[in-house]
Write a protein that holds these residues in place. Structure first.
Motif, short mmCIF file in Angstrom:
data_model
loop_
_atom_site.label_atom_id
_atom_site.label_comp_id
_atom_site.label_asym_id
_atom_site.label_seq_id
_atom_site.Cartn_x
_atom_site.Cartn_y
_atom_site.Cartn_z
N ILE A 69 0.82 -1.21 0.00
CA ILE A 69 0.00 0.00 0.00
C ILE A 69 0.86 1.26 0.00
N ARG A 70 0.48 2.16 -0.87
CA ARG A 70 1.05 3.51 -0.86
C ARG A 70 -0.08 4.52 -0.90
N TYR A 71 0.04 5.57 -0.09
CA TYR A 71 -0.92 6.66 -0.15
C TYR A 71 -0.15 7.98 -0.09
N LYS A 72 -0.14 8.67 -1.24
CA LYS A 72 0.59 9.94 -1.39
C LYS A 72 2.01 9.75 -0.83
N ASP A 73 2.48 10.76 -0.08
CA ASP A 73 3.78 10.59 0.56
C ASP A 73 3.61 10.36 2.06
N ILE A 74 2.40 9.84 2.42
CA ILE A 74 2.06 9.70 3.84
C ILE A 74 2.27 8.28 4.34
N LEU A 75 1.86 7.28 3.55
CA LEU A 75 1.95 5.89 3.99
C LEU A 75 2.63 5.02 2.94
N GLU A 76 3.44 4.08 3.42
CA GLU A 76 4.03 3.06 2.57
C GLU A 76 4.10 1.78 3.41
N ILE A 77 3.18 0.85 3.14
CA ILE A 77 3.06 -0.37 3.94
C ILE A 77 3.13 -1.57 3.02
N GLU A 78 4.18 -2.35 3.14
CA GLU A 78 4.33 -3.53 2.28
C GLU A 78 3.32 -4.61 2.64
N ASP A 79 3.24 -4.94 3.92
CA ASP A 79 2.26 -5.94 4.35
C ASP A 79 1.87 -5.67 5.79
N LEU A 80 0.60 -5.96 6.06
CA LEU A 80 0.05 -5.75 7.40
C LEU A 80 -1.19 -6.61 7.54
N THR A 132 -3.82 8.14 11.55
CA THR A 132 -5.21 8.40 11.16
C THR A 132 -5.43 8.04 9.70
N THR A 133 -4.44 8.28 8.86
CA THR A 133 -4.55 7.91 7.44
C THR A 133 -4.75 6.41 7.30
N LEU A 134 -4.00 5.64 8.07
CA LEU A 134 -4.16 4.18 8.05
C LEU A 134 -5.59 3.80 8.43
N LEU A 135 -6.10 4.43 9.47
CA LEU A 135 -7.46 4.12 9.93
C LEU A 135 -8.49 4.46 8.86
N TYR A 139 -4.71 -2.49 27.24
CA TYR A 139 -5.85 -3.06 26.53
C TYR A 139 -5.54 -3.73 25.20
N ALA A 140 -4.44 -3.37 24.54
CA ALA A 140 -4.18 -3.90 23.20
C ALA A 140 -3.86 -5.38 23.23
N GLN A 141 -4.42 -6.10 22.27
CA GLN A 141 -4.01 -7.48 22.01
C GLN A 141 -3.03 -7.53 20.84
N GLN A 142 -3.02 -6.44 20.08
CA GLN A 142 -2.00 -6.25 19.05
C GLN A 142 -1.65 -4.76 19.02
N ILE A 143 -0.37 -4.47 18.89
CA ILE A 143 0.10 -3.08 18.78
C ILE A 143 0.79 -2.91 17.44
N ILE A 144 0.36 -1.87 16.72
CA ILE A 144 1.00 -1.49 15.46
C ILE A 144 1.61 -0.11 15.68
N GLY A 186 5.15 7.05 8.25
CA GLY A 186 4.35 6.37 7.25
C GLY A 186 4.65 4.90 7.06
N LYS A 187 5.54 4.33 7.88
CA LYS A 187 5.88 2.93 7.74
C LYS A 187 5.64 2.19 9.06
N ILE A 188 5.32 0.91 8.94
CA ILE A 188 5.13 0.08 10.12
C ILE A 188 6.51 -0.34 10.64
N ILE A 189 6.84 0.12 11.85
CA ILE A 189 8.14 -0.25 12.41
C ILE A 189 8.02 -1.34 13.47
N ARG A 190 6.78 -1.59 13.92
CA ARG A 190 6.58 -2.65 14.91
C ARG A 190 5.16 -3.16 14.82
#
Length: 219
Positions: free
Chosen positions: A7-18, A37-40, A194-199, A204-208
């Motif tokens: 996924i790419r969205y403008k120059d805000i997000l670049e996510i290979e897999d999630l 917020t863009t991801l959401l 509360y989280a069962q998963q943390i992103i 703009g990239k997922i680091i964890r």
């Protein structure tokens, strides 16, 4: 439940897999401006990626009409949307949108209790404070009982004590009704409890992306 592929969205997000799992509480964390917020907003087609594909239950979002998706995947933004009329009118509005039967008075009162909003159903919604409006919108969302609840800083207008009450109610509601809860939060305390998963998002990239054992709400 949700799968991101290149996924790419403008120059805000670049996510290979999630992968965001079903029936879990996922917290999206990161610095201001990191793309949370863009991801959401991508998850219920408020915006669409420039490249790549997002899947919902193995179906590309491009194949799901936006209105149909938003009846199943409901988003609550940082700024609460309040409609003209009473508190009751606002609670029923979500059910009307999702083409579900209107709720009985008792169920409306129970929804207000869940968000600790002690107000008359006949009261004017626009007279509420910012925090009260946020809680009214949360109650409206829970009445709709969507598959997925998307929350952008749901406790942003709340004080610390009220934040804990409201987030706990939301998480327990999601757990008890087998819902998927995905929320952007600035609060490390909320994510930790509360989280069962943390992103974690940075620039703009997922680091964890990690699962958290044992978290499923507190009674």
């Amino acid at each position: 439940m949700f799968t991101f592929n290149n996924i790419r969205y403008k120059d805000i997000l670049e996510i290979e897999d999630l992968l965001i799992p079903v029936n879990k509480v996922t917290c999206i964390v990161g610095e201001s401006g990191s793309g949370k917020t863009t991801l959401l907003r991508l998850l219920n087609k408020m915006i669409s990626p420039d490249e790549g594909e997002i899947f919902f239950h193995d179906t590309p979002l491009t194949n799901i009409p936006a209105v149909d998706l938003r009846r199943r995947v409901v988003m609550l933004s940082q700024v609460p949307v309040i409609f003209p009329g009473t508190i009751e009118d606002n609670l029923q509005a979500g059910l009307s949108f999702s083409e579900k039967p209107l709720a009985e008075e008792q169920k409306l009162r129970e929804a207000l209790l869940l968000v600790h909003l002690n107000k008359d159903l006949a009261g004017e919604a626009d007279k509420l404070s910012g925090g009260e409006k946020q809680r009214l919108c949360l109650a409206r969302m829970m009445l709709m009982e969507p598959e997925v609840m998307l929350l952008d800083e749901p406790s942003g207008a709340l004080d610390e004590d009220t934040e804990e009450l409201i987030i706990n109610s939301l998480v327990n509601f999601a757990r008890d009704h087998n819902k998927t809860l995905i929320m952007v939060t600035h609060s490390k305390n909320v994510a930790r409890q509360y989280a069962q998963q943390i992103i974690e998002v940075r620039s703009g990239k997922i680091i964890r992306q990690e699962e958290v054992a044992g978290n499923a709400g507190r009674n």
